[in-house]
Design a protein around this motif. Structure first.
Motif, PDB file in Angstrom:
ATOM      1  N   LEU A   6     -26.857 -76.077 -28.232  1.00  0.00           N
ATOM      2  CA  LEU A   6     -26.049 -75.140 -27.447  1.00  0.00           C
ATOM      3  C   LEU A   6     -25.135 -74.316 -28.348  1.00  0.00           C
ATOM      4  O   LEU A   6     -25.078 -73.086 -28.239  1.00  0.00           O
ATOM      5  N   ASP A   7     -24.416 -74.986 -29.250  1.00  0.00           N
ATOM      6  CA  ASP A   7     -23.522 -74.253 -30.153  1.00  0.00           C
ATOM      7  C   ASP A   7     -24.313 -73.383 -31.134  1.00  0.00           C
ATOM      8  O   ASP A   7     -23.892 -72.270 -31.476  1.00  0.00           O
ATOM      9  N   ARG A  16     -25.377 -70.323 -29.228  1.00  0.00           N
ATOM     10  CA  ARG A  16     -24.239 -69.413 -29.021  1.00  0.00           C
ATOM     11  C   ARG A  16     -23.978 -68.594 -30.288  1.00  0.00           C
ATOM     12  O   ARG A  16     -23.733 -67.379 -30.223  1.00  0.00           O
ATOM     13  N   ALA A  17     -24.003 -69.250 -31.429  1.00  0.00           N
ATOM     14  CA  ALA A  17     -23.766 -68.550 -32.690  1.00  0.00           C
ATOM     15  C   ALA A  17     -24.877 -67.538 -32.972  1.00  0.00           C
ATOM     16  O   ALA A  17     -24.619 -66.424 -33.447  1.00  0.00           O
ATOM     17  N   VAL A  22     -26.763 -66.015 -30.737  1.00  0.00           N
ATOM     18  CA  VAL A  22     -26.595 -64.908 -29.796  1.00  0.00           C
ATOM     19  C   VAL A  22     -25.503 -63.964 -30.274  1.00  0.00           C
ATOM     20  O   VAL A  22     -25.645 -62.732 -30.204  1.00  0.00           O
ATOM     21  N   ALA A  23     -24.398 -64.509 -30.778  1.00  0.00           N
ATOM     22  CA  ALA A  23     -23.314 -63.663 -31.285  1.00  0.00           C
ATOM     23  C   ALA A  23     -23.799 -62.776 -32.427  1.00  0.00           C
ATOM     24  O   ALA A  23     -23.456 -61.585 -32.500  1.00  0.00           O
ATOM     25  N   ASN A  66     -26.368 -60.149 -30.996  1.00  0.00           N
ATOM     26  CA  ASN A  66     -25.721 -59.126 -30.172  1.00  0.00           C
ATOM     27  C   ASN A  66     -25.071 -58.030 -30.999  1.00  0.00           C
ATOM     28  O   ASN A  66     -24.774 -56.949 -30.478  1.00  0.00           O
ATOM     29  N   ILE A 121     -26.517 -69.228 -21.695  1.00  0.00           N
ATOM     30  CA  ILE A 121     -26.275 -68.693 -23.036  1.00  0.00           C
ATOM     31  C   ILE A 121     -27.246 -67.545 -23.310  1.00  0.00           C
ATOM     32  O   ILE A 121     -26.865 -66.503 -23.861  1.00  0.00           O
ATOM     33  N   TYR A 122     -28.500 -67.711 -22.904  1.00  0.00           N
ATOM     34  CA  TYR A 122     -29.461 -66.612 -23.052  1.00  0.00           C
ATOM     35  C   TYR A 122     -29.015 -65.386 -22.264  1.00  0.00           C
ATOM     36  O   TYR A 122     -29.223 -64.240 -22.696  1.00  0.00           O
ATOM     37  N   SER A 147     -26.204 -64.269 -21.932  1.00  0.00           N
ATOM     38  CA  SER A 147     -25.152 -63.537 -22.642  1.00  0.00           C
ATOM     39  C   SER A 147     -25.717 -62.607 -23.711  1.00  0.00           C
ATOM     40  O   SER A 147     -24.963 -61.848 -24.331  1.00  0.00           O
TER      41      SER A 147
END
Length: 301
Positions: free
Chosen positions: A53-54, A57-58, A60-61, A64, A91-92, A94
């Motif tokens: 998960l983390d 998230r990283a 995706v950041a 993006n 998360i996806y 985002s």
């Protein structure tokens, strides 16, 4: 009857289409095997399920911040349990880019009555499909189509899967493993038709699948040789991207780049994902974390 002028016009349009496909710059993100579950790690297998998960998230950041046409995940979004989708799919969502999913074996590791929901949970209209971006046609395969795990108990493809696995074992194939799968004849015929249509349209092709087909590996599709033989006859196929073998792999065969991306789930904190750029005669892979960067030359059709 076609006139000489209309034939010349059609030929010019086709040449322009091909030139545009070869000259277009296309960038997209690639993620393989997050394999998330709210479960303790298995260091013996190198699986740190909850940490994905983390890591995602990283990733995706980072993605993006880039100008990308889409981001594709090459299967195994989860490790097990349909409830895992409720934690990872937000998360996806985002991502500011279009999101594409490929189905993997662990995506079906849910209760039997939920297996038929997996494609819709991921927003897919079908388990295999195609789409175009930047003059390139992407063909997304479902390697779990004929398998022992991705189907309801009474589906006749399960019987066919058992027969195929038995034949693979009798032949001594290194990939004769119950966690692999194969394509149905219906899907294979669909792929042949899509390849023909893409060639007629002057499109280059990238094939996306969860399962590798080259080089020889215990994780390959049972019918890997059938698929690579088909692709070898297609001058417009430039690459085949997959996950499943978390250690990663690469080979060039018949001018096609077979790239096995590393699994995101495999370490406590080091991630793995990539940005791919296709432009002219180059295929550039910018790797992050454990994913190596590659600079590859593309064949011309």
């Amino acid at each position: 009857m076609l006139s000489r002028r209309s034939v010349l016009a059609a030929s010019a349009a086709l040449m322009a289409s091909r030139a545009g496909a070869a000259g277009a710059r296309l960038r997209f993100g690639v993620i393989a095997d997050p394999q998330y579950a709210e479960a303790p790690p298995n260091p013996a297998l190198g699986r740190y399920y909850a940490n994905s998960l983390d890591k995602l998230r990283a990733a995706v950041a980072t993605l993006n911040r880039e100008d990308l046409s889409f981001v594709v995940t090459l299967g195994d979004i989860i490790d097990r349990d349909v409830a895992s989708y409720d934690r990872i799919l937000p998360i996806y969502r985002s991502l500011r880019h279009e999101t594409r999913f490929v189905l993997g074996n662990h995506d079906f590791d849910v209760a039997p009555d939920h297996r038929g929901r997996v494609t819709s949970l991921l927003g897919l209209d079908a388990a295999y499909y195609d789409f175009a971006a930047g003059g390139t046609r992407f063909m997304v395969l479902d390697g779990s189509d004929v398998s022992l795990f991705g189907l309801p108990p009474n589906d006749p493809r399960r019987t066919l899967a058992a027969e195929r696995l038995k034949r693979a074992e009798a032949t001594g194939l290194v990939n004769a493993k119950p966690w692999n799968g194969s394509l149905s004849d219906v899907q294979f015929a669909w792929l042949e038709q899509c390849l023909q249509a893409a060639r007629a349209a002057g499109e280059r092709v990238v094939v996306l699948n969860h399962y590798p087909v080259a080089p020889d590996n215990p994780h390959n599709l049972w019918d890997a040789n059938r698929l690579t033989a088909l692709l070898a006859r297609q001058p417009h196929v430039i690459a085949y991207f997959n996950g499943h073998n978390h250690a990663g792999n690469y080979v060039e065969r018949d001018g096609i780049h077979y790239v096995n991306f590393h699994g995101m789930v495999d370490t406590p904190d080091s991630s793995a994902f990539a940005i791919v750029e296709i432009a002219g005669d180059r295929l550039e892979i910018q790797g992050f974390g454990r994913e190596p960067s590659r600079s590859l030359t593309l064949k011309t059709a």
